[in-house]
Scaffold this active site. Structure first.
Site, PDB file in Angstrom:
ATOM      1  N   ARG A 130       0.959  -1.027  -0.048  1.00 38.35           N
ATOM      2  CA  ARG A 130      -0.054  -0.064  -0.108  1.00 38.35           C
ATOM      3  C   ARG A 130       1.006   1.161  -0.060  1.00 38.35           C
ATOM      4  O   ARG A 130       2.048   1.206   0.324  1.00 38.35           O
ATOM      5  CB  ARG A 130      -0.799   0.030   1.224  1.00 38.35           C
ATOM      6  N   GLU A 181       0.074  10.042   8.504  1.00 42.57           N
ATOM      7  CA  GLU A 181       1.191   9.263   8.927  1.00 42.57           C
ATOM      8  C   GLU A 181       1.343   9.178  10.357  1.00 42.57           C
ATOM      9  O   GLU A 181       1.196  10.084  11.174  1.00 42.57           O
ATOM     10  CB  GLU A 181       2.430   9.814   8.151  1.00 42.57           C
ATOM     11  N   HIS A 182       1.662   8.204  10.889  1.00 43.85           N
ATOM     12  CA  HIS A 182       2.047   7.707  12.436  1.00 43.85           C
ATOM     13  C   HIS A 182       0.793   8.295  13.188  1.00 43.85           C
ATOM     14  O   HIS A 182       1.174   8.755  14.377  1.00 43.85           O
ATOM     15  CB  HIS A 182       3.304   8.547  12.739  1.00 43.85           C
ATOM     16  N   GLY A 229      11.546  -2.627   2.570  1.00 43.09           N
ATOM     17  CA  GLY A 229      12.179  -1.411   3.247  1.00 43.09           C
ATOM     18  C   GLY A 229      11.757   0.026   2.713  1.00 43.09           C
ATOM     19  O   GLY A 229      12.719   0.987   2.709  1.00 43.09           O
ATOM     20  N   ASP A 270      -1.735  -0.768   7.793  1.00 43.62           N
ATOM     21  CA  ASP A 270      -1.444  -1.606   6.632  1.00 43.62           C
ATOM     22  C   ASP A 270      -2.270  -2.917   6.196  1.00 43.62           C
ATOM     23  O   ASP A 270      -2.521  -3.265   5.376  1.00 43.62           O
ATOM     24  CB  ASP A 270       0.119  -1.994   7.071  1.00 43.62           C
ATOM     25  N   TYR A 326      10.515   3.814  15.503  1.00 43.44           N
ATOM     26  CA  TYR A 326       9.137   3.583  15.467  1.00 43.44           C
ATOM     27  C   TYR A 326       8.482   3.498  16.946  1.00 43.44           C
ATOM     28  O   TYR A 326       7.451   4.152  17.314  1.00 43.44           O
ATOM     29  CB  TYR A 326       8.639   2.436  14.600  1.00 43.44           C
TER      30      TYR A 326
END
Length: 472
Positions: free
Chosen positions: A55, A61-62, A165, A214, A266
């Site tokens: 995806r 984001e985050h 990655g 995800d 993360y």
């Protein structure tokens, strides 16, 4: 949103998944190679196949692990898992896992026992298959279903073309594809929502405290539309993107591997956000027994909004700026916590502003400019407030914007990976050519990548369909 309660779809032909034309021909060749390799490896053909896409997150984001909505779309790039249940009379049941690229990804064998632990000290690709294996049987047990013991063994062959990655969810594609393959091999099928939820949980065996975006988009994606993904419970709403726009994904060539960097990057952000939420809860008057149950910033958003409303404002950011500067933390620690909270609250707002722009009655060119501006704001927030960019991402974003991108931002966890750019559909070819000259040419000349592989590092994409089981 009812489709999240539908089971994972089952197809008997590739066309139902891959459509027609070149994409179908490529898929047919790929599945035939997989079938041949499976027979060469195990002496049998697979019982069935499962696929799950990668995806690209357009915005948000985050913030999924903080309980806030995100807006991703699935890619055509996917991971395929071929599987066969081992003969029941085999006294030594194991799960044998082989990758079609066995030179780069060596094979692995583990016992047919769901209670085994994942060795986090060894960052091997097959750990994602082991996570999925554990997740399926954990879910079966939680639902009170019975599976014969000793557990069945499986022969598995994996073929993934989701860039690794790169921040486009190659790891979750392996987990989701493996999970639904094992599920289907046992004659089971659960709803998309159930699979999204248990694959998110089981991926944490690797050590990454992911938020569920995800897995949700990989299971719930629909061809032609992006998805607004809400959490607690998981819901997915179609978002039809402007027809005149296209998204280009470009790889910074800096690897971002969450399973390796999770503890220092993360997961540390997850902790910082929880700390910010708990401090705000106390400062805004929540009873201490309630504070113990605060896990995310979304848990205390109502208190933040009430605080702002009492002062004639509406943004939860006012509470962040007012209260996140108290002892006993050092000034540096508090600065980090404030920045993280500012990003989360502002990014959550941008997700809904993005959707509102898409739904507006404005002309496509006006919509595209608004969407591009929101993407640019998102990148600045990720870079400056959340500190999850890197020099290569910054260079690539700059090149994209200089060559016509209406908006460009890092996508995925950050610290490497990809940039997603919004460009006018008619400009895609010239845009890709500019990226080749101004970003990738020096990397090609230095031998870091091969020119013939460039299409895997920079490509345009429309929203693709989600995970599926294939009985071919």
């Amino acid at each position: 949103m009812a489709d999240v309660e539908e089971p994972v779809p089952v197809f008997t032909s590739l066309q139902g998944v891959y459509g027609k034309g070149d994409t179908l021909y490529e898929a047919q060749s790929r599945y035939q190679r997989l079938k041949t390799k499976f027979f060469e490896t195990y002496g049998h053909i697979p019982d069935l196949y499962a696929r799950a896409p990668g995806r690209v997150n357009l915005i948000g984001e985050h913030i999924d692990y903080e309980g806030y909505s995100v807006l991703p779309m699935a890619l055509l790039h996917d991971t395929i898992v071929a599987i066969r249940k081992q003969d029941a009379n085999n006294n030594h049941q194991t799960v044998r896992v082989v990758n079609i690229d066995n030179h780069k990804f060596p094979g692995f064998v583990f016992p047919a026992e769901p209670l085994q632990e994942v060795d986090r000290s060894k960052h091997q690709w097959a750990n994602y298959v082991l996570c999925a294996y554990k997740g399926v049987f954990d879910h079966v047990k939680a639902k009170g279903l019975e599976i014969k013991t000793p557990y069945s063994g499986y022969d598995i062959l994996v073929d993934g073309i989701v860039p690794m990655g790169a921040g486009v969810s190659s790891s979750s594609a392996i987990v989701c594809a493996s999970a639904i393959a094992i599920m289907a091999a046992e004659g089971l099928n659960f709803s998309k929502r159930e699979v999204a939820e248990f694959t998110c949980i089981c991926e944490r065996h690797i050590g990454t405290q992911s938020g569920g975006m995800d897995q949700a988009i990989s299971l719930m994606a629909k061809k032609g539309v992006a998805k607004l993904i809400d959490f607690n419970p998981i819901r997915a709403t179609d978002v039809v993107l402007p027809r005149k726009g296209a998204f280009v994904i470009a790889n910074s060539l800096t690897v971002s591997t969450k399973a390796v960097s999770a503890a220092s990057e993360y997961n540390y952000r997850v902790v910082e956000c929880r700390l910010a939420a708990m401090v705000l809860a106390v400062r805004l008057g929540m009873a201490l027994e309630g504070v113990q149950n605060v896990n995310t910033l979304s848990d205390i958003e109502g208190l933040c909004i009430a605080f702002a409303d009492a002062r004639g404002e509406s943004s939860p950011l006012l509470a962040v700026e007012t209260h996140l500067h108290e002892k006993p933390y050092t000034a540096h620690e508090i600065e980090d916590v404030i920045q993280r909270a500012k990003h989360v609250f502002s990014e959550a707002q941008r997700v809904y502003q993005f959707r509102e722009a898409v739904l507006s009655s404005e002309a496509d060119d006006v919509k595209l400019r608004r969407l591009g501006n929101l993407m640019n704001e998102s990148h600045t927030s990720c870079s400056k407030l959340y500190d999850c960019s890197c020099p290569e991402l910054e260079e690539l974003v700059k090149v994209c914007r200089a060559n016509g991108a209406l908006g460009a931002r890092l996508t995925g966890a950050g610290w490497g990976g990809c940039v997603v750019s919004l460009v006018e559909e008619g400009s895609v070819s010239s845009f890709l050519e500019s990226l080749k000259k101004e970003f990738f040419r020096s990397r090609i000349d230095s031998g870091r990548i091969k020119e013939e592989d460039l299409d895997t590092y920079a490509f345009a994409s429309k929203p693709s369909g989600g995970a599926a089981i294939l009985n071919l």
